[in-house]
Design an enzyme around this catalytic site. Sequence first.
Site, PDB file in Angstrom:
ATOM      1  N   HIS A 181       0.851  -1.201   0.000  1.00  0.00           N
ATOM      2  CA  HIS A 181       0.000   0.000   0.000  1.00  0.00           C
ATOM      3  C   HIS A 181       0.892   1.259   0.000  1.00  0.00           C
ATOM      4  O   HIS A 181       0.898   2.040   0.943  1.00  0.00           O
ATOM      5  CB  HIS A 181      -0.874  -0.051   1.256  1.00  0.00           C
ATOM      6  N   GLU A 285      -0.513   1.116  -5.671  1.00  0.00           N
ATOM      7  CA  GLU A 285      -0.245  -0.083  -4.886  1.00  0.00           C
ATOM      8  C   GLU A 285      -0.186  -1.331  -5.762  1.00  0.00           C
ATOM      9  O   GLU A 285      -1.168  -1.703  -6.391  1.00  0.00           O
ATOM     10  CB  GLU A 285      -1.347  -0.264  -3.841  1.00  0.00           C
TER      11      GLU A 285
END
EC number: 5.1.3.15
Length: 336
Positions: A181, A285
Amino acid sequence: MMDEMSTIENKSIEITKGINGLDKVILREIHGSTVEVYLYGGHVTSWKNEHGEELLFLSSKAIFKPPKAIRGGIPICFPQSWTPASLMQFSNLGSLEAHGFARNRVWIIDNDPPPFPPTVTNRVYVDLLLKPTEEDLKIWPHSFEYRLRITLGPGGDLMLTSRIRNTNTDGKPFTFTFAYHTYFSVSDISEVRVEGLETLDYLDNLKNRERYTEQGDAITFESEVDKIYLSTPTKIAILDHEKKRTFVIRKDGLPDAVVWNPWDKKAKTIADLGDDDYKHMLCVEAAVIEKPITLKPGEEWKVRQELSAVPSSYCSGQLDPNKVCGESKKLMPALL
């Protein structure tokens, strides 16, 4: 734990205390690049180039206090990440928190990892290990070993290599989704463009995860964006016009890519994000979402992400690996 850490003798690695006394590892590359990794979450919170410029975004209101995950840097989303509603049929996913629990567990330094791919000369790295606690097994009843190698290369590149193994003794497979992330630091989100995802299908999290096809020649930002791009290329570029900098994401085994910026209204609803922080962050991500991974007992899954920051003059407006990445960075060596 600190006795275990003290066995690390490489002068390029420092074990120290971070915010609120949390243990962290600092990696230093010979030309001046640095990376900071908190053992809480196995979480990269800082990546600086040789000029000391921060390349990752960290929220001005980030909370370094368990069990709250750290807002910014590179949280590890496992065993669940951005799972579409259509995939909630997997009972071992649906009961978990939104991004899984790896990002708010304490990892340990792995002093005796199994062999990784050969490490290039002058790279500095640390190996981390996460195993489930008894509490974890109550919410996700599967035994696993997650090994994470965080590597800082001689040119300042940052590589994260993940190896996840099913260690169940009951013969049961398990299924998971995953994401790095990554929060990138940008000068002004309105001046940023993402290349490499044009013409691809995506799931729009702002529209009940309906499926669309990207129409623009690049992704730009004028409002909240929360999309899961599917079957993406191995390279994605983030062009920051004001900083004249291009981030290059190279990934292996991670077919999907989440692009997220909360914009102004959503940012104000996120307690650990400053009201204006959205202007200086962009999440792109590398992920596995559309087609979850299933591992049988004894099986291991290996993936990685490599991040580079190069002058934007290297980019001609197209995602040409030789121009964006430089001749010395054409492709990552084979993972396996």
